[in-house]
Scaffold this motif. Structure first.
Motif, PDB file in Angstrom:
ATOM      1  N   LEU B  42       0.810  -1.215   0.000  1.00  0.00           N
ATOM      2  CA  LEU B  42       0.000   0.000   0.000  1.00  0.00           C
ATOM      3  C   LEU B  42       0.843   1.265   0.000  1.00  0.00           C
ATOM      4  O   LEU B  42       0.588   2.188  -0.766  1.00  0.00           O
ATOM      5  N   VAL B  43       1.869   1.315   0.851  1.00  0.00           N
ATOM      6  CA  VAL B  43       2.674   2.527   0.915  1.00  0.00           C
ATOM      7  C   VAL B  43       3.355   2.813  -0.429  1.00  0.00           C
ATOM      8  O   VAL B  43       3.223   3.911  -0.969  1.00  0.00           O
ATOM      9  N   PRO B  44       4.043   1.826  -1.023  1.00  0.00           N
ATOM     10  CA  PRO B  44       4.624   2.099  -2.350  1.00  0.00           C
ATOM     11  C   PRO B  44       3.566   2.490  -3.366  1.00  0.00           C
ATOM     12  O   PRO B  44       3.798   3.324  -4.232  1.00  0.00           O
ATOM     13  N   PHE B  45       2.396   1.866  -3.241  1.00  0.00           N
ATOM     14  CA  PHE B  45       1.326   2.178  -4.185  1.00  0.00           C
ATOM     15  C   PHE B  45       0.943   3.661  -4.083  1.00  0.00           C
ATOM     16  O   PHE B  45       0.789   4.347  -5.083  1.00  0.00           O
ATOM     17  N   PHE B  46       0.810   4.153  -2.854  1.00  0.00           N
ATOM     18  CA  PHE B  46       0.435   5.553  -2.692  1.00  0.00           C
ATOM     19  C   PHE B  46       1.573   6.478  -3.114  1.00  0.00           C
ATOM     20  O   PHE B  46       1.330   7.553  -3.666  1.00  0.00           O
ATOM     21  N   VAL B  47       2.811   6.063  -2.885  1.00  0.00           N
ATOM     22  CA  VAL B  47       3.937   6.872  -3.349  1.00  0.00           C
ATOM     23  C   VAL B  47       3.879   6.995  -4.872  1.00  0.00           C
ATOM     24  O   VAL B  47       4.001   8.086  -5.438  1.00  0.00           O
ATOM     25  N   LEU B  48       3.635   5.852  -5.528  1.00  0.00           N
ATOM     26  CA  LEU B  48       3.512   5.866  -6.987  1.00  0.00           C
ATOM     27  C   LEU B  48       2.363   6.764  -7.408  1.00  0.00           C
ATOM     28  O   LEU B  48       2.473   7.565  -8.342  1.00  0.00           O
ATOM     29  N   GLY B  49       1.235   6.617  -6.706  1.00  0.00           N
ATOM     30  CA  GLY B  49       0.055   7.405  -7.041  1.00  0.00           C
ATOM     31  C   GLY B  49       0.351   8.889  -6.936  1.00  0.00           C
ATOM     32  O   GLY B  49      -0.033   9.674  -7.800  1.00  0.00           O
ATOM     33  N   ARG B  50       1.077   9.255  -5.889  1.00  0.00           N
ATOM     34  CA  ARG B  50       1.402  10.654  -5.700  1.00  0.00           C
ATOM     35  C   ARG B  50       2.332  11.141  -6.819  1.00  0.00           C
ATOM     36  O   ARG B  50       2.133  12.207  -7.377  1.00  0.00           O
ATOM     37  N   ILE B  51       3.327  10.331  -7.185  1.00  0.00           N
ATOM     38  CA  ILE B  51       4.243  10.768  -8.240  1.00  0.00           C
ATOM     39  C   ILE B  51       3.511  10.878  -9.565  1.00  0.00           C
ATOM     40  O   ILE B  51       3.781  11.752 -10.383  1.00  0.00           O
ATOM     41  N   SER B  52       2.524   9.999  -9.763  1.00  0.00           N
ATOM     42  CA  SER B  52       1.825  10.004 -11.053  1.00  0.00           C
ATOM     43  C   SER B  52       1.030  11.286 -11.247  1.00  0.00           C
ATOM     44  O   SER B  52       0.626  11.600 -12.361  1.00  0.00           O
ATOM     45  N   LEU B  53       0.789  12.024 -10.165  1.00  0.00           N
ATOM     46  CA  LEU B  53       0.031  13.269 -10.286  1.00  0.00           C
ATOM     47  C   LEU B  53       0.947  14.472 -10.480  1.00  0.00           C
ATOM     48  O   LEU B  53       0.487  15.587 -10.654  1.00  0.00           O
ATOM     49  N   ALA B  54       2.278  14.228 -10.462  1.00  0.00           N
ATOM     50  CA  ALA B  54       3.226  15.335 -10.563  1.00  0.00           C
ATOM     51  C   ALA B  54       3.653  15.554 -12.018  1.00  0.00           C
ATOM     52  O   ALA B  54       3.118  14.947 -12.939  1.00  0.00           O
ATOM     53  N   GLU B  55       4.622  16.429 -12.170  1.00  0.00           N
ATOM     54  CA  GLU B  55       5.116  16.736 -13.507  1.00  0.00           C
ATOM     55  C   GLU B  55       6.613  16.439 -13.525  1.00  0.00           C
ATOM     56  O   GLU B  55       7.312  16.672 -12.547  1.00  0.00           O
ATOM     57  N   ALA B  56       7.085  15.910 -14.655  1.00  0.00           N
ATOM     58  CA  ALA B  56       8.502  15.560 -14.731  1.00  0.00           C
ATOM     59  C   ALA B  56       9.332  16.826 -14.886  1.00  0.00           C
ATOM     60  O   ALA B  56       9.021  17.693 -15.699  1.00  0.00           O
ATOM     61  N   ILE B  57      10.389  16.938 -14.088  1.00  0.00           N
ATOM     62  CA  ILE B  57      11.332  18.048 -14.257  1.00  0.00           C
ATOM     63  C   ILE B  57      12.736  17.476 -14.105  1.00  0.00           C
ATOM     64  O   ILE B  57      12.907  16.388 -13.565  1.00  0.00           O
ATOM     65  N   ILE B  58      13.723  18.205 -14.607  1.00  0.00           N
ATOM     66  CA  ILE B  58      15.091  17.738 -14.398  1.00  0.00           C
ATOM     67  C   ILE B  58      15.550  18.304 -13.081  1.00  0.00           C
ATOM     68  O   ILE B  58      15.875  19.479 -12.957  1.00  0.00           O
ATOM     69  N   ALA B  59      15.498  17.497 -12.058  1.00  0.00           N
ATOM     70  CA  ALA B  59      15.817  17.922 -10.700  1.00  0.00           C
ATOM     71  C   ALA B  59      15.983  16.677  -9.873  1.00  0.00           C
ATOM     72  O   ALA B  59      15.858  15.564 -10.369  1.00  0.00           O
TER      73      ALA B  59
END
Lengths: 392, 313, 367
Positions: B42-59
């Protein structure tokens, strides 16, 4: 199947329920009669083990033949050879004159009811029963019409749509029977058909089985280890032991005239005493036994003086009395060792002078106020006709 | 715990005092797998879910933060479904999902066609041989999966064992191109996952009552008909279990298409890898992973419910 | 030449990644993350022998893989070797720490001209020094090409791989392309007569279309597989990196199975690239990292590497120790007229990067 419709498989003579067998219903007594199933010198070996040893047997159309024996006696193997699941190592099986050697199970005009019933768990009652017909290429409509009739015959119409695990043991047994009968086999093989039922249900079902067999006129071969079942069901019984058929006969013959100590002991209760022939005449015979002294017996042709024989006396053929009975019956003295009251009768164990036990049963039909009881000295008597002299 | 207090069984003594606050043995037993699921699923799943809502940047990390303070210092949540919309728009992803499912399905079918007779044979074998055969099925697990897939390269390549054998036998005169094809991927997947098909089928088929087969045979069914009307339907739970065990990991398979597949082999596991390591687009990669999870989990839950309903009947 | 270093694939890196960061902060360790087939193990042994510092060595085969790990952070690596254009934007994100020149006395051996070129990506060479440099050209099987195009045919044009009719003639013996958008798209743009350093989306689109037109003839896209495949005849043409193709040629010669491989820089020009040694900002052992970089810059060591991997270096003092046939090979150390014809990569911003990644996925997958 419509029981009213003329059926090609209807036996020459159906046995009216409960009635004694008429002469014409006993084709085995007619040397000219053609056997329906002829088992000729059949032997079956599994590796070093001989399951069936040189068995020859004729079974006639319309019979309800019981193969009776203990576990491992070869009765089931014989049945499986008839069904085609096993091939005889030696010998020949003819069914209605046709050699079955190269006929696979699915081509044989036989069907089998398995001990475990072997109902297909993924199919409804209806589909289980229809299975054989559909394999014949019957149309669904025709098949299911006949399934309905068959379910009526075994009184299972309300359960047509159920799966096997939703049925009671007795109901499953009837489904298995219906499934095995629907193809109108010439021969139905039943492996311990009532073995999984409790005692009361078993007795009811025995008569049900006879009713169905007589209605359809199919030849039945039943394998059982239960002598009561065999006695109730069978037109004839074949007693098997150690791969060999010990005796074939109608139930009363097997009981009253056992051919050997094995059969006498296997069927019912019997008192067996060893002795020597003291006198052998055409009209009378006497046997000396250590236990009973000299006993007058029914004459048996072919025995000679001095020959070792065994006397078999059924407990119910022996009388008990406090006084020495008059007449020419054989009489021995003893002391009542044990009494068991069993309602319709009482069974006694009488200790003889030599220490041997004699089993006696007395009917309680007219039980007097003062029955013979423990430790009483008694006279046991039996007529010569009650004895059976066995040579093996 | 409340479970103890609400217990309908009157025989159970109510727990008093401090003991009420302590977990019961039962909750403890349930808690361990629950904790495991929580931490590793569950925790990795939510981490993935949170990243999937972000935008890719070079950082570092290579995606936009979830919270941002604007000029007035108020906290704003930055999340968008843009990545999911992107997955829908770009035919690549749809095709990759479809192609993965197709490759997994075909592989599963072949694994079933090959595994079923093997499982059947093992299940019908007498005891000493049965154990040996089972051992042989499991034996490949003792070597590295990666090495076994590499070994297939040795068989399939242009100068490989198969081509050399066929050429020296004069069956072909030009080497067959087998590496870097879908064919090689099917071989790799079927080979790798075959034991997962065989074992549940074997477990199912050993339970099959031989009397049922004799009964069918006795009622006029040839061995072939018996198989299709009795054996096959009764082994359905084994088929479903085995197929699930092959199909699900095959959908997300990365290593096999990477080592044996060609540029045309489009599988979602590879797309996922590329999103992370070639495009370095974590948000899109996360969205791909989450959609894949949903695509895989949904049919399993459906099948499970069908199975449950069937058992209830 | 032996091949003591494993040809690791992206998969091997994937496995390493799955196991988590491999580096460790120990006084006597330096964790190096370098390209596959890019060093001789002898160098690592010598380093440990002389300094007592153990080398934990791991490999990757694409800049993307490296960048993905650097951006994820906490890689545990002390020395990494990005290509200059990638390094430039990674510097901007703060991935690297500035080099401490006091710890790098061997810097004096570096060629000012080449270092100057690298400085266009990293002003003042503050974060990196050139490890090796090379070109992206064509590797080929000499006999297979002669068989198809005649003995006189010289591989001196990108047409061999970018002209659909020509590539179709070699498709049957196997063609491999690099799985690297930043190598492939500029090469295609250059072939089309466009500026290879352009960042105009239309130019990228044109390059992608060209690549898509030849894609049906490509057996696979990969950054390291082609080395062994060229060497054993599995494929006959590859777009590849100079030194890697030479390694393939060397392996083919070693195997002595009648496979002859060679490398060409086509006349239209090719990309020149620089692989830079740099130290991540969170390197657990920065001092050991400096020691390692300084050791590599020793002329004899650099020469040893070049002699082994057949890549050009930027270490002027080492050149006299480089094998004669390498230093004089125009495909490795190109003469000035060839050098003039080379172009370098440019660093793409986030948007361009995303665009070319998409285009490249399209090309690679045929989608």
């Amino acid at each position: 199947m419509n029981p009213q419709a003329p059926d090609p498989l209807l036996p020459v003579a159906a046995r009216p329920a409960g009635a004694p067998l008429a002469a014409e219903a006993c084709p085995w007594t007619d040397p000219a009669a053609r056997p329906f199933i002829a088992i000729r010198h059949v032997t079956k070996r599994f590796g070093d083990f001989t399951a069936v040893n040189d068995v020859s047997l004729n079974i006639y159309r319309g019979e309800l033949f019981c193969l009776l024996g203990g576990s491992g006696c070869g009765k089931s193997t014989l049945l499986r050879m008839l069904a085609g699941f096993e091939k005889p190592t030696e010998g020949q099986i003819l069914l209605d004159g046709q050699d079955m050697a190269h006929v696979p199970p699915d081509r044989r005009p036989t069907n089998m009811m398995f001990q475990s019933y072997a109902l297909f768990p993924h199919m409804t009652v209806e589909k289980n029963v229809a299975y054989g017909l559909l394999r014949e290429g019957k149309s669904k409509a025709e098949a299911y019409a006949r399934v309905a009739e068959m379910l009526k015959l075994v009184k299972l119409e309300p359960f047509a749509r159920r799966k096997p695990h939703q049925l009671s043991g007795g109901q499953r047994q009837r489904v298995a029977l219906a499934r095995a009968l629907i193809k109108q086999p010439k021969l139905l093989l039943l492996d311990e058909p009532l073995g999984a039922l409790d005692k009361k249900l078993r007795e009811e079902t025995q008569f049900e089985l006879i009713r169905i067999q007589e209605t359809l006129g199919v030849t039945f071969i039943v394998v059982t280890h239960d002598q009561d079942e065999a006695m109730t069901l069978a037109t004839r019984i074949g007693v098997m032991d150690d791969g060999v058929i010990r005796q074939v006969g109608e139930p009363h013959q097997i009981y009253e005239e056992p051919a050997s100590r094995y059969v006498a002991d296997f069927i019912g209760t019997v008192n067996l005493f060893e002795g020597q022939v003291a006198m052998a005449a055409p009209d009378m015979m006497r046997v000396d036994t250590p236990a009973l002294g000299a006993v007058n017996t029914r004459p048996v042709p072919g025995l000679t003086r001095g020959q070792t024989v065994w006397l078999a006396i059924r407990p119910e053929r022996i009388g008990l009395s406090r006084e020495r009975p008059a007449g020419d019956a054989n009489t021995v003295q003893g002391v009542v060792d044990d009494v068991a009251y069993r309602g319709h009768m009482s069974s006694y164990r009488v200790r003889l002078a030599g220490g041997q036990m004699l089993r006696v049963t007395q009917s309680n039909l007219d039980r007097d106020a003062d029955p013979i009881s423990w430790d009483e000295p008694v006279f046991a008597s039996f007529s010569p006709a009650a004895t059976r002299v066995l040579t093996e | 715990m409340s479970a103890a207090d609400n217990s309908p069984q009157p025989a159970r003594a109510p727990r008093r005092g401090l003991a009420r606050l302590l977990p019961t043995g039962r909750t403890l037993v349930i808690a361990i797998p629950m904790l495991w699921l929580l931490v590793f699923f569950l925790v990795p799943f939510f981490v993935l879910g949170r990243i999937s809502l972000a935008e890719a940047i070079i950082a570092r990390p290579p995606y936009s933060p979830l919270f941002e303070r604007d000029a007035e210092g108020t906290l704003a949540i930055i999340a968008s479904l843009e990545n999911y919309r992107f997955l829908l728009q770009d035919a690549l992803y749809r095709n990759a999902y479809v192609s993965s499912i197709r490759i997994a399905a075909i592989s599963t079918l072949f694994a079933l066609l090959i595994g079923y007779p093997i499982a059947y044979y093992i299940a019908r074998s007498p005891e000493p041989r049965r154990t040996i055969l089972l051992l042989m099925v499991v034996l490949p697990f003792w070597t590295s999966f990666l090495l076994r897939v590499y070994a297939w390269q040795g068989f399939l390549r242009r100068e490989g064992l198969i081509n050399n054998t066929l050429i020296s036998l004069g069956i072909i005169d030009q080497p067959l191109v087998m590496m870097q094809t879908d064919f090689a991927v099917y071989i790799g997947i079927v080979y790798t996952y075959l034991p997962f098909m065989i074992l549940p089928l074997y477990a199912n088929l050993t339970k099959l009552d031989g009397a049922l087969l004799e009964a069918a045979n006795d009622l006029g069914a040839s061995p072939m008909v018996t198989f299709f009307t009795v054996t096959l339907p009764l082994s359905l739970p084994g088929i479903v279990a085995g197929s699930m065990l092959v199909f699900i990991p095959a959908i997300g398979e990365y290593v096999i298409p990477a080592l044996l597949g060609g540029p045309d082999t489009l599988m979602i596991g590879r797309v996922l890898w590329d999103e992370f390591f070639q495009a370095r687009d974590w948000p899109v990669a996360s969205a791909v992973a989450i959609v894949m999870l949903v695509l895989v989990v949904a049919p399993i839950m459906w099948l499970q419910s069908v199975q449950n309903r069937r058992e209830l009947q | 030449m032996n091949t003591p270093n494993r040809t690791a694939t992206a998969t091997a890196s994937a496995m390493a990644l799955a196991l988590g960061a491999t580096g460790a902060a120990q006084a006597d360790v330096v964790n190096v993350f370098n390209w596959s087939d890019y060093i001789t193990e002898e160098v690592l042994e010598l380093f440990t022998e002389e300094t007592g510092i153990r080398v934990v060595y791991d490999v990757y085969d694409s800049n993307d893989t490296l960048e993905a790990r650097l951006l994820a952070g906490a890689t545990g690596f002390d020395v990494v070797v990005p290509t200059a254009d990638f390094m430039q934007r990674q510097i901007a994100v703060g991935v690297y720490q500035p080099l401490n020149r006091d710890l790098l006395p061997n810097m004096e051996h570096m060629d000012p001209g080449l270092m100057g070129q690298a400085a266009s990506f990293d002003p003042g060479n503050e974060h990196g020094v050139i490890y090796m440099w090379g070109t992206t050209g064509i590797g080929y099987n000499i006999d297979a090409i002669a068989e198809r195009f005649g003995d006189d045919f010289e591989v001196d044009t990108w047409s061999l791989v970018f002209d659909p009719e020509m590539i179709a003639q070699v498709a049957d013996c196997g063609v491999a392309f690099l799985d690297s958008a930043t190598d492939m798209l500029p090469a295609a743009m250059n072939y089309l007569g466009l500026d290879p350093q352009s960042t105009d989306p239309a130019d990228f689109e044109a390059a992608a279309e060209l690549l898509e037109s030849v894609r049906p003839h490509v057996r696979y896209f990969h950054n390291s597989q082609y080395i062994s495949d060229l060497a054993n005849g599995e494929i006959c043409v590859a777009i590849g990196w100079s030194g890697d193709v030479f390694q393939a040629a060397d392996r083919a010669e070693e195997a002595d199975r009648g496979v002859n491989v060679w490398y060409a820089i086509p006349d239209e020009g090719a990309m020149q690239w620089f692989d830079m040694m740099a130290i991540p900002v969170d390197a657990p052992n920065p001092e050991n990292a400096h020691a390692f970089i300084n050791f590599i810059m020793r002329p004899d060591i650099t020469a040893m590497i070049t002699n082994y991997v057949w890549y050009a270096n930027a270490n002027a003092s080492s050149w006299e120790m480089v094998d004669e046939d390498i230093i004089t090979d125009p495909a490795i150390f190109p003469p000035q007229e060839v050098l003039d014809n080379l172009f370098t990569a440019v660093t793409y911003d986030g948007r361009t990067d995303r665009l070319i990644t998409r285009l490249w996925t399209r090309v690679r997958t045929g989608q």
